[in-house]
Motif scaffolding. Sequence first.
Motif, PDB file in Angstrom:
ATOM      1  N   THR A 187       0.842  -1.198   0.000  1.00 36.54           N
ATOM      2  CA  THR A 187       0.000   0.000   0.000  1.00 36.54           C
ATOM      3  C   THR A 187       0.881   1.254   0.000  1.00 36.54           C
ATOM      4  N   LEU A 188       1.875   1.243   0.883  1.00 29.97           N
ATOM      5  CA  LEU A 188       2.801   2.383   0.971  1.00 29.97           C
ATOM      6  C   LEU A 188       3.469   2.643  -0.378  1.00 29.97           C
ATOM      7  N   LEU A 189       4.007   1.576  -0.982  1.00 28.80           N
ATOM      8  CA  LEU A 189       4.751   1.753  -2.227  1.00 28.80           C
ATOM      9  C   LEU A 189       3.830   2.203  -3.357  1.00 28.80           C
ATOM     10  N   GLN A 190       2.606   1.681  -3.336  1.00 26.73           N
ATOM     11  CA  GLN A 190       1.650   2.109  -4.368  1.00 26.73           C
ATOM     12  C   GLN A 190       1.368   3.614  -4.228  1.00 26.73           C
ATOM     13  N   HIS A 191       1.123   4.045  -2.994  1.00 34.25           N
ATOM     14  CA  HIS A 191       0.860   5.473  -2.787  1.00 34.25           C
ATOM     15  C   HIS A 191       2.069   6.302  -3.178  1.00 34.25           C
ATOM     16  N   GLN A 192       3.262   5.801  -2.824  1.00 38.89           N
ATOM     17  CA  GLN A 192       4.470   6.562  -3.164  1.00 38.89           C
ATOM     18  C   GLN A 192       4.606   6.712  -4.678  1.00 38.89           C
ATOM     19  N   ALA A 193       4.301   5.624  -5.394  1.00 37.99           N
ATOM     20  CA  ALA A 193       4.385   5.688  -6.866  1.00 37.99           C
ATOM     21  C   ALA A 193       3.386   6.715  -7.388  1.00 37.99           C
ATOM     22  N   GLN A 194       2.184   6.689  -6.794  1.00 38.85           N
ATOM     23  CA  GLN A 194       1.169   7.638  -7.259  1.00 38.85           C
ATOM     24  C   GLN A 194       1.548   9.071  -6.898  1.00 38.85           C
ATOM     25  N   ILE A 195       2.233   9.226  -5.758  1.00 41.74           N
ATOM     26  CA  ILE A 195       2.688  10.570  -5.371  1.00 41.74           C
ATOM     27  C   ILE A 195       3.722  11.083  -6.370  1.00 41.74           C
ATOM     28  N   GLU A 196       4.606  10.184  -6.817  1.00 42.82           N
ATOM     29  CA  GLU A 196       5.593  10.601  -7.828  1.00 42.82           C
ATOM     30  C   GLU A 196       4.889  11.079  -9.099  1.00 42.82           C
ATOM     31  N   ASN A 197       3.903  10.290  -9.535  1.00 43.75           N
ATOM     32  CA  ASN A 197       3.114  10.709 -10.713  1.00 43.75           C
ATOM     33  C   ASN A 197       2.460  12.059 -10.482  1.00 43.75           C
ATOM     34  N   GLY A 198       1.901  12.189  -9.258  1.00 41.66           N
ATOM     35  CA  GLY A 198       1.211  13.429  -8.917  1.00 41.66           C
ATOM     36  C   GLY A 198       2.150  14.622  -8.956  1.00 41.66           C
ATOM     37  N   LYS A 199       3.389  14.395  -8.483  1.00 37.99           N
ATOM     38  CA  LYS A 199       4.357  15.500  -8.485  1.00 37.99           C
ATOM     39  C   LYS A 199       4.642  15.954  -9.910  1.00 37.99           C
TER      40      LYS A 199
END
Lengths: 299, 93
Positions: free
Chosen positions: A100-112
Motif C-alpha cells: 500500500t505504501l509503495l503504491q501510494h508513493q508511486a502515485q505521489i511521484e506521478n502526482g508530483k
Amino acid sequence: MKEKNVIIKTKLSIVIGCALLATGCAGKKPNAHLDSARSVYERVSSSDVVNEFSTEDLNVAKLKLDDAVDAWKDKKSKGEINKRAYIAEKYALIAEQRSTLLQHQAQIENGKLERTNAQMDLRVNEADAAKKAALDMTAKAEQLQKEVQMREQKLQAQLAEISELKALQAQNTDRGMVLTLGDVLFDTGESTLRAGAINNINQVAAFLQKYPDRTLQIEGHTDSTGDDEFNYNLSTDRALAVRSVLQEQGIDGSRIVARGLGENAPIASNSVAEGRQRNRRVEIIFNQTEDTLLSGIDE
Amino acid sequence: MALTQTSIRNAEAAGAVDYASKPLRAAQQKVAIAQRLIDRKKYDRAKSHLALAIVDAELAEASAEAKKSALAEDELAQSIDLMKKEIERAQGQ
C-alpha cells in the motif's frame, strides 16, 4: 513477476493440500492460528497491488508461513506452532501494508509530475496574459500617437486656411472670419461691381474651391442716407452681385446665402462722412465648420 | 528487550500512535508481559513475547507509513485539482 507469483501460489496449494490431507492423519491436530495465518497469506498473496509492489516482503511472509507449517508437521509444541503462525500472519499483513505504501508513493511521484506540469501551464498562462497586456498597451500607444499626429495635421491645415483668409484681408470676429468689400468697389447707388472688385472676389472663389466644406454668408449694407426701401434693395442687389460672381467662378450657389440688411446694421456713425463710407459695404462671412476648432481663438 | 524497544520507538516515530494504534498497543502489551516474566525470571517465555512484540511493532510501523502516504497522496491530488481549476478558469477568460 507474474510467473513467480504462480509458482508461489502453486507451492502454497501444495502446503495447504498437505495440511488438509494431514488433518485426518496420525498425531497432527488442526491448529486455528496456523489456519488463520494461511488464509491471511492467501488473501495477501492474491492481491495485485502486493504482487506489483512488494514481492520481497511477500517472500519473507511465505518463509515464515513455511516455518510455521514445518513446526506443525514436526509436531512441535502448540506454543511454538502458535508463535510461528502469529509471526507468519503479521508478516503477511506487513507485506500488504508495504505494498500500500509503495503504491501510494508511486502515485505521489506521478502526482508530483502532474503538479509540475500544471505549474508550468499556470506560468504559461500568466506569461501569455502579460504578453497580451503588453501588446494591448503598445497598440494603444500607437493609436494615441496616430491621433496626436492627425490632430496636429488638422491643426496645421486649419492654420493654413486661416492664414489664407488673412491674406484675403479677412478679419477674425466673433461671427468667424469676415472679409469686408468696401464702398469703392461699387459705382455710387449701383450694384455693378467695378473691375478691381472682380479680382478680389476671384480670390475668394479660389479659396472656396480649395476648401469645399466652407460655406458663406454675404451681407449687403448701406448708410442711413436716403429711402429705407431703396437702401434695402441696393444692399440686397449688391450682395447678390457678389454671389453671382462667385457662381460664375464655379462655386455652387447652395454654399452661399446672400441678403441685404439695408441701413440696419451700421458699424460706424452715420453722422460723419467717414462713418457713412464705412457703413456702405458688403461683408463676406466665412461660416465656421466643425473642424475650425481655432475659431474664436485670438491669435 | 532493547531490540523490541527500538522497534516500538521506530513505529511511534512513524506515527503509529495516531495511524496504527492497535498493533502498537499489542506490541506494548507484550513488552509489559515480558517485563513481568523477566521479574519472575521466566526468561524463555519473556523472550518469546519480545519476539512477537517486534513483529507487532513492525506491522504498526508499516501500517502508519501506509496511512500517511495515503493522506499525502490525497493532499497532493487536491492541490493538483485546485491548480487545474485555476488553469481552466484562466483559459476560460
